[in-house]
Design a protein around this motif. Structure first.
Motif, PDB file in Angstrom:
ATOM      1  N   GLU A 280      27.599 -12.488 -19.895  1.00 44.03           N
ATOM      2  CA  GLU A 280      29.035 -12.231 -19.841  1.00 44.03           C
ATOM      3  C   GLU A 280      29.742 -12.843 -21.041  1.00 44.03           C
ATOM      4  O   GLU A 280      30.619 -12.224 -21.657  1.00 44.03           O
ATOM      5  CB  GLU A 280      29.609 -12.778 -18.535  1.00 44.03           C
ATOM      6  CG  GLU A 280      29.157 -12.003 -17.312  1.00 44.03           C
ATOM      7  CD  GLU A 280      29.621 -12.632 -16.016  1.00 44.03           C
ATOM      8  OE1 GLU A 280      30.018 -13.827 -16.052  1.00 44.03           O
ATOM      9  OE2 GLU A 280      29.598 -11.945 -14.979  1.00 44.03           O
ATOM     10  N   GLN A 281      29.358 -14.067 -21.394  1.00 46.00           N
ATOM     11  CA  GLN A 281      29.963 -14.740 -22.542  1.00 46.00           C
ATOM     12  C   GLN A 281      29.684 -13.976 -23.837  1.00 46.00           C
ATOM     13  O   GLN A 281      30.592 -13.742 -24.647  1.00 46.00           O
ATOM     14  CB  GLN A 281      29.408 -16.157 -22.662  1.00 46.00           C
ATOM     15  CG  GLN A 281      29.922 -16.918 -23.892  1.00 46.00           C
ATOM     16  CD  GLN A 281      29.225 -18.263 -24.076  1.00 46.00           C
ATOM     17  OE1 GLN A 281      28.645 -18.823 -23.135  1.00 46.00           O
ATOM     18  NE2 GLN A 281      29.259 -18.796 -25.287  1.00 46.00           N
TER      19      GLN A 281
ATOM     20  N   SER B  85      24.285  -8.548 -12.098  1.00 44.69           N
ATOM     21  CA  SER B  85      25.496  -8.436 -11.286  1.00 44.69           C
ATOM     22  C   SER B  85      25.115  -8.093  -9.856  1.00 44.69           C
ATOM     23  O   SER B  85      24.159  -7.351  -9.620  1.00 44.69           O
ATOM     24  CB  SER B  85      26.425  -7.356 -11.848  1.00 44.69           C
ATOM     25  OG  SER B  85      26.857  -7.692 -13.154  1.00 44.69           O
TER      26      SER B  85
ATOM     27  N   LYS C 187      23.118 -14.594 -16.324  1.00 42.91           N
ATOM     28  CA  LYS C 187      24.325 -13.781 -16.082  1.00 42.91           C
ATOM     29  C   LYS C 187      25.533 -14.364 -16.809  1.00 42.91           C
ATOM     30  O   LYS C 187      26.294 -13.640 -17.472  1.00 42.91           O
ATOM     31  CB  LYS C 187      24.597 -13.695 -14.585  1.00 42.91           C
ATOM     32  CG  LYS C 187      25.838 -12.897 -14.205  1.00 42.91           C
ATOM     33  CD  LYS C 187      25.938 -12.795 -12.695  1.00 42.91           C
ATOM     34  CE  LYS C 187      27.153 -11.982 -12.272  1.00 42.91           C
ATOM     35  NZ  LYS C 187      28.418 -12.670 -12.543  1.00 42.91           N
ATOM     36  N   ASN C 188      25.715 -15.674 -16.718  1.00 45.48           N
ATOM     37  CA  ASN C 188      26.867 -16.310 -17.365  1.00 45.48           C
ATOM     38  C   ASN C 188      26.818 -16.143 -18.879  1.00 45.48           C
ATOM     39  O   ASN C 188      27.839 -15.869 -19.522  1.00 45.48           O
ATOM     40  CB  ASN C 188      26.912 -17.792 -17.000  1.00 45.48           C
ATOM     41  CG  ASN C 188      27.266 -18.035 -15.546  1.00 45.48           C
ATOM     42  OD1 ASN C 188      27.848 -17.167 -14.888  1.00 45.48           O
ATOM     43  ND2 ASN C 188      26.893 -19.184 -15.018  1.00 45.48           N
ATOM     44  N   LEU C 189      25.638 -16.320 -19.468  1.00 41.01           N
ATOM     45  CA  LEU C 189      25.508 -16.181 -20.926  1.00 41.01           C
ATOM     46  C   LEU C 189      25.694 -14.737 -21.359  1.00 41.01           C
ATOM     47  O   LEU C 189      26.276 -14.479 -22.419  1.00 41.01           O
ATOM     48  CB  LEU C 189      24.151 -16.708 -21.394  1.00 41.01           C
ATOM     49  CG  LEU C 189      23.956 -18.222 -21.327  1.00 41.01           C
ATOM     50  CD1 LEU C 189      22.548 -18.595 -21.784  1.00 41.01           C
ATOM     51  CD2 LEU C 189      24.993 -18.952 -22.182  1.00 41.01           C
TER      52      LEU C 189
ATOM     53  N   GLU D 130      21.322 -17.267 -12.679  1.00 32.98           N
ATOM     54  CA  GLU D 130      22.748 -17.577 -12.806  1.00 32.98           C
ATOM     55  C   GLU D 130      23.127 -17.839 -14.262  1.00 32.98           C
ATOM     56  O   GLU D 130      24.147 -17.345 -14.755  1.00 32.98           O
ATOM     57  CB  GLU D 130      23.099 -18.801 -11.954  1.00 32.98           C
ATOM     58  CG  GLU D 130      22.836 -18.615 -10.469  1.00 32.98           C
ATOM     59  CD  GLU D 130      21.398 -18.938 -10.075  1.00 32.98           C
ATOM     60  OE1 GLU D 130      20.557 -19.131 -10.976  1.00 32.98           O
ATOM     61  OE2 GLU D 130      21.124 -18.993  -8.868  1.00 32.98           O
ATOM     62  N   ARG D 131      22.302 -18.634 -14.938  1.00 35.14           N
ATOM     63  CA  ARG D 131      22.565 -18.954 -16.348  1.00 35.14           C
ATOM     64  C   ARG D 131      22.497 -17.701 -17.210  1.00 35.14           C
ATOM     65  O   ARG D 131      23.310 -17.507 -18.110  1.00 35.14           O
ATOM     66  CB  ARG D 131      21.542 -19.993 -16.826  1.00 35.14           C
ATOM     67  CG  ARG D 131      21.682 -20.406 -18.273  1.00 35.14           C
ATOM     68  CD  ARG D 131      22.941 -21.192 -18.526  1.00 35.14           C
ATOM     69  NE  ARG D 131      22.971 -21.751 -19.862  1.00 35.14           N
ATOM     70  CZ  ARG D 131      24.084 -22.087 -20.493  1.00 35.14           C
ATOM     71  NH1 ARG D 131      25.259 -21.937 -19.901  1.00 35.14           N
ATOM     72  NH2 ARG D 131      24.043 -22.602 -21.709  1.00 35.14           N
TER      73      ARG D 131
ATOM     74  N   SER E  57      31.709  -6.724 -12.481  1.00 34.50           N
ATOM     75  CA  SER E  57      31.762  -8.171 -12.677  1.00 34.50           C
ATOM     76  C   SER E  57      33.196  -8.604 -12.890  1.00 34.50           C
ATOM     77  O   SER E  57      33.912  -8.019 -13.693  1.00 34.50           O
ATOM     78  CB  SER E  57      30.921  -8.550 -13.901  1.00 34.50           C
ATOM     79  OG  SER E  57      31.245  -9.847 -14.319  1.00 34.50           O
TER      80      SER E  57
ATOM     81  N   ARG F  32      34.309 -11.011 -14.458  1.00 38.27           N
ATOM     82  CA  ARG F  32      34.569 -11.704 -15.707  1.00 38.27           C
ATOM     83  C   ARG F  32      34.686 -10.751 -16.885  1.00 38.27           C
ATOM     84  O   ARG F  32      35.519 -10.916 -17.725  1.00 38.27           O
ATOM     85  CB  ARG F  32      33.461 -12.726 -15.966  1.00 38.27           C
ATOM     86  CG  ARG F  32      33.425 -13.840 -14.921  1.00 38.27           C
ATOM     87  CD  ARG F  32      32.449 -14.902 -15.318  1.00 38.27           C
ATOM     88  NE  ARG F  32      32.403 -15.955 -14.313  1.00 38.27           N
ATOM     89  CZ  ARG F  32      31.608 -16.996 -14.387  1.00 38.27           C
ATOM     90  NH1 ARG F  32      30.782 -17.132 -15.404  1.00 38.27           N
ATOM     91  NH2 ARG F  32      31.605 -17.908 -13.448  1.00 38.27           N
TER      92      ARG F  32
ATOM     93  N   TYR G 226      20.781 -16.559  -4.860  1.00 35.44           N
ATOM     94  CA  TYR G 226      21.739 -15.669  -5.525  1.00 35.44           C
ATOM     95  C   TYR G 226      21.754 -14.367  -4.737  1.00 35.44           C
ATOM     96  O   TYR G 226      21.008 -14.220  -3.759  1.00 35.44           O
ATOM     97  CB  TYR G 226      21.365 -15.440  -7.000  1.00 35.44           C
ATOM     98  CG  TYR G 226      20.058 -14.706  -7.221  1.00 35.44           C
ATOM     99  CD1 TYR G 226      20.039 -13.342  -7.484  1.00 35.44           C
ATOM    100  CD2 TYR G 226      18.841 -15.383  -7.176  1.00 35.44           C
ATOM    101  CE1 TYR G 226      18.849 -12.668  -7.683  1.00 35.44           C
ATOM    102  CE2 TYR G 226      17.643 -14.721  -7.381  1.00 35.44           C
ATOM    103  CZ  TYR G 226      17.651 -13.364  -7.635  1.00 35.44           C
ATOM    104  OH  TYR G 226      16.473 -12.697  -7.826  1.00 35.44           O
TER     105      TYR G 226
END
Length: 417
Positions: free
Chosen positions: A398-399, A194, A394-396, A391-392, A88, A90, A350
């Protein structure tokens, strides 16, 4: 947007039209070091170019505009793990998620103890970086869904720890709820987050979880589905039909032959473990107590029926004086026919291993159910996502990993649309 293909061998110069003489020989040697395993060239190109732009921007900002080839190479290689799939861009991890379904919602202390168990590292095993993104509990269903996300290499360790705790705390014989269930731990689905994480790898993790659980909790029993069910790869719906999950009155646990375990324990019941593309849960509540209306709507939106919504599995349940249309939103690969323009715009896409997957958007599901309910002169009350969109999620994840926050659910409330 122009797509650039990187050659599998480092050092081969490639200058596509419009590159204006950019040094792709340098780019290849920096982005794909000697010995780096790249399984998907399309995915590699996508990740590499994104990494390149992020790294250049960071160095440009940090050095007041001065950046050379050597420095940019060091910056880029900081993000690349040699010998692994492309990670990833990020956080540098290959992420997967488990929407762990447990048969308890009315005793929140038990639910939270299971969530906290997922964050404990076991002595002698790899340190995990799992985060619990969300806990969705429903009193009437007496069912909770815990969203556990983390690196695919260690996520299984956290899932085993959480399941072991759940088996210890939940007795399925004492369960009372309107949602069908078979086990104290009812469902353990693994989904890739991912792009570089494959479905086959998630299936291997699922099977490893089952083996570890059978060792740690000898009386538990499990059935496989999806990419864990080799070689048949039967999906969850098919396996549940085979087990009479949808008709609990006809369920005879003595006749069930689990894939793992000798017999079905009365205390633990039967657990489904598997892997598939992401499955989202979207529940729409209609303002009526007439379950028959809800069942008609659920049948109308079910993807297997004529005129239904692609990838939707739906059931209707009485819920807090109303009726809830509970939808499993499955992902699929082949695109809808181009002639169906209205419906094709309602899908969100995705990627897994460079292949495009689509699912029906929650807003479109809500809109269709609202339309069907209106035909019965019934309004909708609201819509809830059990967890997140892919998508949400994955983003959360990573955060949360960047921030080192395992108990992420304590910041987050149930999403209602």
């Amino acid at each position: 947007m122009r797509k650039t293909r990187l050659e599998p061998k480092c050092g081969k110069e490639r200058k596509p039209n419009g590159s204006r003489g950019f040094d792709f020989k340098f780019l290849n040697s920096v982005l794909i070091p000697e010995g780096c395993k790249v399984l998907n060239q399309k995915l590699a190109a996508h990740c590499c170019l994104k990494l390149f732009m992020v790294a250049l921007l960071e160095r440009f900002q940090n050095r007041g505009g001065n950046i050379g080839k050597e420095e940019s190479g060091i910056c880029l290689q900081h993000w690349i793990v040699s010998g692994q799939n492309m990670a990833s861009p990020r956080v540098g991890f290959r992420l997967a998620v488990c929407l762990l379904n447990i048969s308890e919602a009315r005793k929140q202390d038990i639910v939270e103890r299971i969530a906290e168990a997922a964050l404990r590292d076991k002595p002698g095993q790899k340190k995990t970086q799992t985060t619990v993104l969300n806990i969705f509990s429903d009193y009437d269903y007496n069912r909770s869904v815990l969203t556990l996300a983390g690196p695919i290499e260690t996520l299984g360790i956290s899932i085993v720890t959480a399941c072991t705790e759940a088996y210890d705390l939940i007795d399925i014989e004492q369960h009372d709820g309107i949602h069908p269930c078979l086990g104290s731990v009812d469902l353990v689905p693994i989904y890739p987050l991912s792009e570089s994480v494959s479905l086959e790898e998630c299936g291997e993790v699922a099977r490893d979880i089952a083996e570890r659980l059978s060792h740690d909790v000898p009386d538990c029993s499990m059935f496989y589905f999806g990419y864990a069910d080799q070689p048949l790869k039967r999906d969850l719906v098919q396996r549940r039909k085979e087990l009479n999950w949808y008709k609990r009155s006809n369920l005879n646990v003595n006749e069930i032959k689990p894939d793992v375990g000798m017999t079905v324990s009365p205390r633990y019941g039967l657990t489904g473990i598997g892997a598939s593309p992401y499955v989202m849960n979207c529940n729409v509540t209609i303002d009526t107590q007439d379950l028959n209306i809800g069942q008609q709507i659920a049948s109308a939106v079910r993807g297997a029926n004529p005129g239904g919504l692609r990838g939707i599995q739906a059931m209707a349940f009485p819920h807090e004086g109303t009726v809830e249309i509970a939808c499993n939103v499955e992902s699929f690969k082949d695109k809808p026919p181009s002639s169906v323009t209205e419906k094709s715009t309602q899908y969100i896409s995705y990627y897994i291993q460079g292949e495009e997957y689509l699912y029906f958007s929650p807003i479109s599901i809500e809109r269709q159910i609202k339309k069907l309910a209106a035909s019965h002169e019934v309004p909708t009350v609201g819509t809830a996502l059990v967890g997140f969109t892919p998508e949400r999620c994955k983003n959360l994840a990573e955060q949360a990993i960047r921030e080192g926050c395992g108990e992420f659910w304590k910041r987050h409330k149930t999403i209602t649309m």
